[in-house]
Design an enzyme around this catalytic site. Structure first.
Site, mmCIF file in Angstrom:
data_model
loop_
_atom_site.group_PDB
_atom_site.id
_atom_site.type_symbol
_atom_site.label_atom_id
_atom_site.label_comp_id
_atom_site.label_asym_id
_atom_site.label_seq_id
_atom_site.Cartn_x
_atom_site.Cartn_y
_atom_site.Cartn_z
ATOM 1 N N HIS A 48 0.809 -1.218 0.000
ATOM 2 C CA HIS A 48 0.000 0.000 0.000
ATOM 3 C C HIS A 48 0.842 1.267 0.000
ATOM 4 C CE1 HIS A 48 -3.654 -2.233 0.306
ATOM 5 N NE2 HIS A 48 -3.370 -2.738 1.503
ATOM 6 N N GLN A 160 0.173 -12.392 7.016
ATOM 7 C CA GLN A 160 -0.859 -11.521 7.572
ATOM 8 C C GLN A 160 -2.201 -12.233 7.699
ATOM 9 O OE1 GLN A 160 0.081 -7.457 5.424
ATOM 10 N NE2 GLN A 160 -0.893 -7.115 7.408
ATOM 11 N N GLU A 162 -5.829 -11.364 8.047
ATOM 12 C CA GLU A 162 -6.613 -10.136 7.891
ATOM 13 C C GLU A 162 -7.925 -10.325 7.129
ATOM 14 O OE1 GLU A 162 -4.209 -7.220 5.908
ATOM 15 O OE2 GLU A 162 -3.303 -8.681 4.557
ATOM 16 N N ASP A 188 -7.927 -4.294 7.421
ATOM 17 C CA ASP A 188 -8.588 -5.254 6.534
ATOM 18 C C ASP A 188 -9.349 -6.312 7.321
ATOM 19 O OD1 ASP A 188 -8.126 -4.355 3.900
ATOM 20 O OD2 ASP A 188 -6.043 -5.015 4.012
#
Length: 268
Positions: A48, A160, A162, A188
């Site tokens: 991101h 991750q 999420e 998220d």
């Protein structure tokens, strides 16, 4: 043996505080890395953030590692590809060849995906990572032979957790051999479960899920990491037993710092 600050903190069972790097540039990365002696690690965000994977990640890693005479904080790279894509392998190889001390892979939802991540991150006979970069060992400050011998034990593999599927499979993911860290992405995670994003703290129902992930990680002998946005929030997470805690981001700290100084100057 190749080692680095984050690995040493984890082996000593001490909470390791870090920051998120979202902007490109060698001087920017070096400035962030020199900001505090309490900084154990920096996440170079190629998902991101605005840091390009090639060659931005390797340049940021080298700048972070060279930030101090004795070596900078550990440089961990979050790759753009998620666990559900088929483009993981080359991205993992690229950032590790660029000298990263570890990787963060977003959206890993199943044990099978986690096993693929591990396989791409380790040299044979454990995994399938290829050897041949002329740059990696220099960034680590060791010989190529020393890097090859110690990389499997020194590189940290973080996946991750999420989304809903990952939460349902969290115990299986945590049990995958070679996964070192479950990294919680509260934003998220909240959105995927139908809740608003943290503001700044997660919804109480999401907090229950976060604690479930923490217990699943520790129950499998793994470390657990979480993204926070302030020092106050990070201190609470450290008391709760989180091992790796993000404190702020370059963008967040810069904006907050400018706003605070202008408020002091104007009296507002």
């Amino acid at each position: 043996m190749a080692s680095h600050p984050l690995l040493r903190a984890l082996k000593a069972n001490k909470p390791a505080f870090g920051v998120w790097l979202t902007l490109p540039g060698v001087f920017h990365a070096r400035t962030v890395a020199q900001a505090s002696s309490h900084l154990s690690w920096i996440a170079v965000d190629c998902e991101h953030g605005l840091i390009p994977l090639v060659p931005g990640a390797a340049e940021s890693v080298a700048a972070i590692q060279g930030a101090r005479p004795t070596g900078g904080p550990s440089a961990i790279v979050r790759i753009p590809a998620t666990g559900v894509t088929s483009s993981l392998s080359w991205q993992i190889k690229n950032v590790l060849d660029g000298g990263a001390h570890g990787i963060i892979v977003p959206m890993v939802s199943t044990a099978a995906q986690a096993k693929d991540v591990v396989c791409d991150s380790r040299f044979p006979p454990i995994g399938r990572r290829g050897f041949g970069s002329p740059f990696t060992h220099g960034t680590w400050g060791v010989t190529s032979s020393e890097y090859l011998e110690s990389a499997n034990d020194s590189i940290l593999v973080m996946v991750q957790i999420e989304n809903k599927e990952a939460v349902e499979n969290v115990h299986e993911i945590a049990s995958v051999e070679g996964v070192d860290v479950l990294f919680i992405g509260p934003y998220d995670l909240s959105i995927s479960l139908g809740y608003p994003k943290p503001s700044p703290d997660p919804h109480p129902d999401i907090e229950k899920v976060i604690q479930k992930i923490l217990h699943a990680a520790h129950g499998s002998g793994k470390k657990c990491a979480i993204y926070c946005t302030s020092g106050e929030q990070a201190a609470v997470r450290a008391k709760e037993g989180f091992d790796i805690i993000n404190v702020t981001s370059d963008m967040g700290a810069m904006a907050d710092g400018i706003a605070a100084q202008l408020a002091a100057a104007t009296g507002n």
